[in-house]
Design an enzyme around this catalytic site. Structure first.
Site, PDB file in Angstrom:
ATOM      1  N   LYS A   1     -31.492 -12.053  -4.679  1.00  0.00           N
ATOM      2  CA  LYS A   1     -32.683 -12.858  -4.365  1.00  0.00           C
ATOM      3  C   LYS A   1     -33.897 -11.976  -4.084  1.00  0.00           C
ATOM      4  O   LYS A   1     -34.994 -12.251  -4.559  1.00  0.00           O
ATOM      5  CB  LYS A   1     -32.421 -13.766  -3.141  1.00  0.00           C
TER       6      LYS A   1
ATOM      7  N   ARG B   1     -31.219 -22.141   4.651  1.00  0.00           N
ATOM      8  CA  ARG B   1     -29.807 -21.747   4.686  1.00  0.00           C
ATOM      9  C   ARG B   1     -28.940 -22.806   5.359  1.00  0.00           C
ATOM     10  O   ARG B   1     -27.724 -22.639   5.441  1.00  0.00           O
ATOM     11  CB  ARG B   1     -29.667 -20.432   5.450  1.00  0.00           C
TER      12      ARG B   1
ATOM     13  N   ARG C   1     -24.814  -1.682  -1.995  1.00  0.00           N
ATOM     14  CA  ARG C   1     -26.123  -1.647  -1.309  1.00  0.00           C
ATOM     15  C   ARG C   1     -26.008  -0.947   0.043  1.00  0.00           C
ATOM     16  O   ARG C   1     -26.929  -0.269   0.485  1.00  0.00           O
ATOM     17  CB  ARG C   1     -26.619  -3.092  -1.120  1.00  0.00           C
TER      18      ARG C   1
ATOM     19  N   ARG D   1     -28.691  -1.236   6.563  1.00  0.00           N
ATOM     20  CA  ARG D   1     -28.574  -2.525   7.237  1.00  0.00           C
ATOM     21  C   ARG D   1     -27.247  -2.589   7.978  1.00  0.00           C
ATOM     22  O   ARG D   1     -26.189  -2.414   7.374  1.00  0.00           O
ATOM     23  CB  ARG D   1     -28.659  -3.670   6.207  1.00  0.00           C
TER      24      ARG D   1
ATOM     25  N   ARG E   1     -20.434 -13.067   6.468  1.00  0.00           N
ATOM     26  CA  ARG E   1     -21.667 -13.633   5.891  1.00  0.00           C
ATOM     27  C   ARG E   1     -21.349 -14.516   4.691  1.00  0.00           C
ATOM     28  O   ARG E   1     -21.950 -15.570   4.497  1.00  0.00           O
ATOM     29  CB  ARG E   1     -22.627 -12.498   5.484  1.00  0.00           C
TER      30      ARG E   1
HETATM   31  P1  AMP Z   1     -30.805 -11.809   4.339  1.00  0.00           P
HETATM   32  O1  AMP Z   1     -31.647 -10.593   4.347  1.00  0.00           O
HETATM   33  O2  AMP Z   1     -31.480 -12.985   3.700  1.00  0.00           O
HETATM   34  O3  AMP Z   1     -29.420 -11.570   3.794  1.00  0.00           O
HETATM   35  O4  AMP Z   1     -30.592 -12.239   5.873  1.00  0.00           O
HETATM   36  C1  AMP Z   1     -29.962 -11.373   6.812  1.00  0.00           C
HETATM   37  C2  AMP Z   1     -29.541 -12.165   8.030  1.00  0.00           C
HETATM   38  O5  AMP Z   1     -30.699 -12.768   8.647  1.00  0.00           O
HETATM   39  C3  AMP Z   1     -28.605 -13.330   7.756  1.00  0.00           C
HETATM   40  O6  AMP Z   1     -27.239 -12.925   7.670  1.00  0.00           O
HETATM   41  C4  AMP Z   1     -28.870 -14.219   8.974  1.00  0.00           C
HETATM   42  O7  AMP Z   1     -28.222 -13.709  10.119  1.00  0.00           O
HETATM   43  C5  AMP Z   1     -30.373 -14.042   9.176  1.00  0.00           C
HETATM   44  N1  AMP Z   1     -31.122 -15.059   8.404  1.00  0.00           N
HETATM   45  C6  AMP Z   1     -31.942 -14.861   7.336  1.00  0.00           C
HETATM   46  N2  AMP Z   1     -32.447 -16.004   6.878  1.00  0.00           N
HETATM   47  C7  AMP Z   1     -31.942 -16.976   7.664  1.00  0.00           C
HETATM   48  C8  AMP Z   1     -32.064 -18.386   7.703  1.00  0.00           C
HETATM   49  N3  AMP Z   1     -32.832 -19.048   6.810  1.00  0.00           N
HETATM   50  N4  AMP Z   1     -31.401 -19.053   8.665  1.00  0.00           N
HETATM   51  C9  AMP Z   1     -30.637 -18.420   9.575  1.00  0.00           C
HETATM   52  N5  AMP Z   1     -30.462 -17.100   9.594  1.00  0.00           N
HETATM   53  C10 AMP Z   1     -31.098 -16.364   8.651  1.00  0.00           C
END
Ligand code: AMP
Length: 198
Positions: free
Chosen positions: A14, A89, A128, A134, A145
């Site tokens: 994404k 999400r 990654r 991260r 996740r």
């Molecule tokens: P990402 O970088 O999109 O993979 O997000 C990393 C982490 O941020 C996720 O595993 C969640 O813990 C948190 N996170 C990101 N976007 C959301 C969302 N829309 N709702 C809840 N938690 C989020």
């Protein structure tokens, strides 16, 4: 306005695809993962709370995420549109986003679902993790996740399917091929709706 949601499990690409789209269509990129990581790096109160969830591979509570997202979005005056990366999400987030954008008269235009097999997701995130720095890109948290994605996030697909906004893209192909497929769909939408982007 062109409001695009890039939807898919962690590791579907994404973030990478968002970068290509914003360059081509000059949209504002709103990545809730990036927003939260920025708050964590500032050690802000929001960041400190969010970290306790991210570190366990759990979703950050809707109340925090929604407030942060809309605050960031409100800083842009008359953009071409937004690209939502990692949001919504949960079904609740999807409903609130819809309600808010519909009220403003700029509904969600299209939702791209990047479809990648679970095995490939795991491989990609492990790869990654070698350079991402991260904390949540580690084997145990990745499993969590992905599990959270299937339980809490995947049901959103039906929500957008019912609105005829969901476009499934096979995310297993190369970045360029996926990018080309997404652009094709966006171009069709722009033509059909006579959108003028600057
Ligand atoms: P990402 O970088 O999109 O993979 O997000 C990393 C982490 O941020 C996720 O595993 C969640 O813990 C948190 N996170 C990101 N976007 C959301 C969302 N829309 N709702 C809840 N938690 C989020």
């Amino acid at each position: 306005m062109l409001n695009i949601i890039l939807f898919g499990a962690p590791g579907t690409g994404k973030g990478t695809q968002s970068k290509n789209i914003i360059l081509k269509y000059h949209l504002v990129h709103l990545s809730t993962g990036d927003i939260i990581r920025e708050e964590i790096s500032k050690c802000s109160p929001v960041g400190l709370i969010a970290k306790t969830y991210i570190d366990q591979g759990l979703l950050v509570p809707d109340s925090i995420i929604i407030k942060q997202l809309f605050y960031r979005a409100s800083r842009f005056e008359k953009p071409n549109g937004f690209i939502f990366d990692g949001f919504p999400r949960t079904l609740n987030q999807a409903e609130i986003l819809d309600k808010t954008l519909n009220k403003k008269g700029y509904p969600v235009s299209m939702v791209f679902y990047l479809d990648v097999s679970e095995e490939e997701l795991f491989k990609r995130i492990m790869c990654r993790s070698l350079h991402s720095n991260r904390a949540d890109d580690n084997e145990k948290i990745i499993h969590k996740r992905i599990e959270v994605y299937y339980k809490e996030t995947q049901p959103i697909i039906k929500f957008y399917e019912k609105q005829n906004k969901l476009i499934t893209i096979k995310g297993m192909d190369s970045v360029d091929i996926v990018s080309g497929l997404i652009s094709e769909e966006i171009d069709k939408y722009i033509d059909k709706n006579n959108l003028l982007l600057y």
